[in-house]
Design an enzyme around this catalytic site. Structure first.
Site, PDB file in Angstrom:
ATOM      1  N   GLU A  78       0.852  -1.162   0.128  1.00  0.00           N
ATOM      2  CA  GLU A  78       0.053   0.159   0.150  1.00  0.00           C
ATOM      3  C   GLU A  78       0.752   1.293   0.048  1.00  0.00           C
ATOM      4  O   GLU A  78       1.635   1.456   0.846  1.00  0.00           O
ATOM      5  CB  GLU A  78      -0.881   0.073   1.281  1.00  0.00           C
ATOM      6  CG  GLU A  78      -1.980   1.063   1.598  1.00  0.00           C
ATOM      7  CD  GLU A  78      -2.950   1.322   0.238  1.00  0.00           C
ATOM      8  OE1 GLU A  78      -3.265   0.327  -0.255  1.00  0.00           O
ATOM      9  OE2 GLU A  78      -3.009   2.721  -0.367  1.00  0.00           O
ATOM     10  N   ASP A 119       1.212  -0.018  -5.008  1.00  0.00           N
ATOM     11  CA  ASP A 119       0.019   0.251  -5.745  1.00  0.00           C
ATOM     12  C   ASP A 119      -0.155   1.682  -6.376  1.00  0.00           C
ATOM     13  O   ASP A 119      -0.702   1.863  -7.642  1.00  0.00           O
ATOM     14  CB  ASP A 119      -1.348  -0.066  -4.979  1.00  0.00           C
ATOM     15  CG  ASP A 119      -1.381   0.759  -3.760  1.00  0.00           C
ATOM     16  OD1 ASP A 119      -0.523   1.399  -3.249  1.00  0.00           O
ATOM     17  OD2 ASP A 119      -2.561   0.523  -2.968  1.00  0.00           O
ATOM     18  N   HIS A 120       0.323   2.636  -5.595  1.00  0.00           N
ATOM     19  CA  HIS A 120       0.386   3.940  -6.066  1.00  0.00           C
ATOM     20  C   HIS A 120       1.083   4.967  -5.175  1.00  0.00           C
ATOM     21  O   HIS A 120       1.575   4.553  -4.112  1.00  0.00           O
ATOM     22  CB  HIS A 120      -1.267   4.365  -6.167  1.00  0.00           C
ATOM     23  CG  HIS A 120      -2.205   4.457  -5.040  1.00  0.00           C
ATOM     24  ND1 HIS A 120      -1.828   4.975  -3.909  1.00  0.00           N
ATOM     25  CD2 HIS A 120      -2.980   3.051  -4.605  1.00  0.00           C
ATOM     26  CE1 HIS A 120      -2.687   4.414  -2.869  1.00  0.00           C
ATOM     27  NE2 HIS A 120      -3.311   3.474  -3.209  1.00  0.00           N
ATOM     28  N   THR A 180      -6.086   1.858  -5.189  1.00  0.00           N
ATOM     29  CA  THR A 180      -5.693   0.633  -5.256  1.00  0.00           C
ATOM     30  C   THR A 180      -6.287  -0.468  -6.236  1.00  0.00           C
ATOM     31  O   THR A 180      -5.832  -1.312  -6.854  1.00  0.00           O
ATOM     32  CB  THR A 180      -5.931  -0.157  -3.899  1.00  0.00           C
ATOM     33  OG1 THR A 180      -5.695   0.548  -2.902  1.00  0.00           O
ATOM     34  CG2 THR A 180      -5.407  -1.518  -3.724  1.00  0.00           C
ATOM     35  N   HIS A 189      -1.384   3.298   4.816  1.00  0.00           N
ATOM     36  CA  HIS A 189      -2.655   4.047   4.271  1.00  0.00           C
ATOM     37  C   HIS A 189      -2.854   5.236   4.696  1.00  0.00           C
ATOM     38  O   HIS A 189      -2.563   5.451   5.888  1.00  0.00           O
ATOM     39  CB  HIS A 189      -3.866   3.279   4.219  1.00  0.00           C
ATOM     40  CG  HIS A 189      -4.928   3.824   3.254  1.00  0.00           C
ATOM     41  ND1 HIS A 189      -5.556   4.949   3.282  1.00  0.00           N
ATOM     42  CD2 HIS A 189      -5.206   3.319   1.850  1.00  0.00           C
ATOM     43  CE1 HIS A 189      -6.183   5.168   2.048  1.00  0.00           C
ATOM     44  NE2 HIS A 189      -6.038   4.105   1.397  1.00  0.00           N
TER      45      HIS A 189
END
Ligand code: GP9
Ligand code: MN
Length: 438
Positions: A39, A257-258, A83, A198
Site C-alpha cells: 500500500e 499500488d500508487h 488500489t 495508508h
C-alpha cells in the site's frame, strides 16, 4: 457490436505485441504465485534513510539479492480508483479510466484477466484483504475477473488491539492469512492487499520502529514509520512462508499500488529529498513504485533499470509461468524482453520513455531532467535565458521528439477506453477457449 475491435486488434498487433520470447519464459512453470500489493509505497523510500535510519531494511535486502529482480524504474499508472486501478492494471493489462473507478463503473464487464488465464492452467485463485468486501466493488469485480475466493473482513479476527487506521494491521493480517494459504490446493495464485501504510499513516508508538520525519507535513512525517511497519510485516510473512514450506514452490511478486504522498506535500518532500523544489519532471519521477519479482533459488536476480509499469505485470507473470497470452488484447509487454514498445503511458497522457519524460506540455530528457530543445528552438539564436524559459513553457512540446510518443499514448488510452466502455471482450475469443463455448 464490437465494430471497433478490428482497429484495436490491429493496433495491438503492430504497436504493442512482440515476437520476442522472454529469456525467463516458463522458468516458474507450475509454481504458486504470491502477489503482495504494498500500500502507498513509493520507490524513493528504497535504499533511503530518515533521521539516519534505514526505512525499508527488508525490502532493501532483496534489492540486489540473487533471487530477486528489482525494477527501479517501474511506474504506477493509477488514477482515481487507486488500489483498485492497480488491480485492474495488473489483471488485464488495460488502462484504468480517467475518471471514477473502473471497478465500480464496469464491474460486470467481461474480461480476460490474468486470474482467468491461470485458471485455464489449473491454478486456484484467491485474494486476501481485511476490508469490507464491497469496498471498491471488489466482490462484484472479482467475480468478473474469475477470482475463486475472496478472503475479506469476515475471514479475520479483528479487534481494537490488532487494528489501526483502516483496520487490521498488516502483521496480524499475514499471520491470520497463512492458514488459508496453506489450505489452498496448489498451484495457486494468491494476492495479498496490505492496508497499514495508508493515508493518514496512523501507527502506535509500540508498532513504530523508527522516528517520524520532522517537517511541516504531518502526512510525510507519519509516512516513514508505517512504511517501516509494512516492511517488517512482509519480512515476517516471508519467514512464515518458509516455515510453512510454501516458499520454495512459489514466486513472490511485490508491487507498490500508487503514490502515498500527494503533490500537496511538495514542500516537505523537496526538503526530504534535498531539492530546491519538486518540478513537474520530479513529480513524474516520484510516481515510481517498487516492483520485486522474487524467485526462490533462482540465482540470477539483478536490478533492472528499464522503464516499466503496472500495465506490464500480466504479460510478465504469464511469461514466467510459461503461459501464452499472445493473441489476447493487452497494452503491456513482458518486463524481461528487450523488444518492448518503449514507453509507459500514465492515465493523464504523460509518459516516460527510455529517453524522455513528457508532462505538463514539456518534453524532458529522462536522464538529466532538462527540457529537450525542439529543432526550431535549436536553430533560433536567442539569448540563453529566454531560451531556457521558452523550453519550460507548456506547448513547448509541439515539435519536440516527445510528440510522436505522446500521440501513441493518447491513441492507446482511447482504444483501452473503447474496450471498457463497449464491454468488447464479449466479442473476443478467450485464447484456448473451445469453439463449443461459443
Ligand atoms: C481499501 C484499500 C485502500 O480496501 O485497498 O484503498 P485505496 O484508498 O488505497 O484505494
Ligand atoms: Mn492503495
Amino acid at each position: 457490436d464490437g465494430n471497433e475491435l478490428p482497429e484495436i486488434k490491429d493496433y495491438v498487433d503492430k504497436k504493442v505485441e512482440s515476437d520476442e520470447k522472454s529469456p525467463l519464459h516458463g522458468i516458474a512453470e507450475d509454481k504458486n504465485v504470491i502477489f503482495i500489493t504494498l500500500e502507498s509505497i513509493q520507490s524513493f523510500v528504497i535504499n533511503n534513510e530518515v533521521n539516519g535510519e534505514e526505512i525499508t531494511p527488508f525490502l532493501n535486502s532483496l534489492v540486489g539479492d540473487d533471487s530477486t529482480y528489482y525494477f527501479e524504474n517501474f511506474y504506477h499508472q493509477t488514477q482515481q480508483g487507486k488500489t483498485s486501478d492497480s488491480e485492474f492494471l495488473i489483471e488485464n493489462s488495460l488502462y484504468p479510466l480517467s475518471r471514477g473507478a473502473v471497478f465500480f463503473t464496469h464491474g460486470e464487464n467481461e474480461y480476460h484477466s490474468m486470474t482467468e488465464f491461470l485458471g485455464e492452467e489449473g491454478y486456484n485463485s484467491a485474494v486476501f484483504h481485511a476490508n469490507n468486501k464491497s469496498f471498491w466493488n471488489r466482490d462484484q469485480m472479482y467475480q468478473s475477473l474469475g477470482v475463486d475466493h475472496f478472503y475479506g473482513e469476515e475471514a479475520y479476527e479483528i479487534n481494537n488491539e490488532n487494528s489501526v487506521g483502516w483496520g487490521l494491521k498488516d502483521k496480524p493480517f499475514f499471520e491470520q492469512s497463512i492458514k488459508y494459504l496453506q489450505s489452498m490446493e496448489e498451484p495457486f495464485y494468491s494476492r495479498f492487499i496490505t492496508l497499514t501504510n495508508h493515508f493518514p499513516f496512523e501507527l502506535s508508538d509500540e508498532d513504530s520502529s523508527i522516528e517520524k520525519y520532522d517537517s511541516n507535513s504531518s502526512t510525510l512525517n507519519n509516512y516513514f514509520p508505517t512504511v517501516r511497519y509494512m516492511d517488517e510485516a512482509v519480512k515476517q510473512f516471508f519467514n512464515q512462508l518458509k516455515a510453512s514450506g510454501l516458499y520454495e514452490d512459489s514466486v513472490i511478486v511485490m508491487m507498490g499500488d500508487h503514490y502515498g504522498i500527494s503533490e500537496n506535500h511538495n514542500k516537505a518532500m523537496s526538503e526530504f529529498l534535498g531539492k530546491d523544489e519538486i518540478t513537474p519532471y520530479d513529480h513524474v519521477q516520484l510516481q515510481r513504485v517498487p516492483m520485486f519479482v522474487h524467485i526462490p533459488g533462482h540465482g540470477d536476480g539483478k536490478i533492472m533499470s528499464k522503464v516499466t509499469g503496472q500495465i506490464d505485470v500480466k504479460p510478465t507473470i504469464l511469461n514466467l509461468l510459461g503461459v501464452s497470452a499472445e493473441e489476447d488484447i493487452q497494452f503491456g509487454n513482458g518486463m524481461f524482453i528487450n523488444d518492448r514498445k518503449g514507453y509507459i503511458g500514465l492515465r493523464n497522457g504523460d509518459f516516460i520513455s527510455e529517453e524522455y519524460v513528457s508532462t505538463s506540455g514539456v518534453c524532458y530528457n529522462r536522464e538529466t531532467g532538462t527540457p529537450v530543445k525542439t529543432e526550431k528552438e535549436k536553430n533560433a539564436s536567442t539569448d540563453r535565458k529566454s531560451e531556457a524559459e521558452a523550453n519550460n513553457q507548456p506547448g513547448h512540446e509541439e515539435g519536440s521528439p516527445c510528440m510522436p510518443i505522446k500521440q501513441q499514448v493518447e491513441k492507446e488510452l482511447e482504444l483501452s477506453d473503447q474496450l471498457i466502455y463497449g464491454d468488447l471482450f464479449r466479442f473476443v475469443d478467450f485464447p484456448g477457449e473451445k469453439a463449443s463455448n461459443e
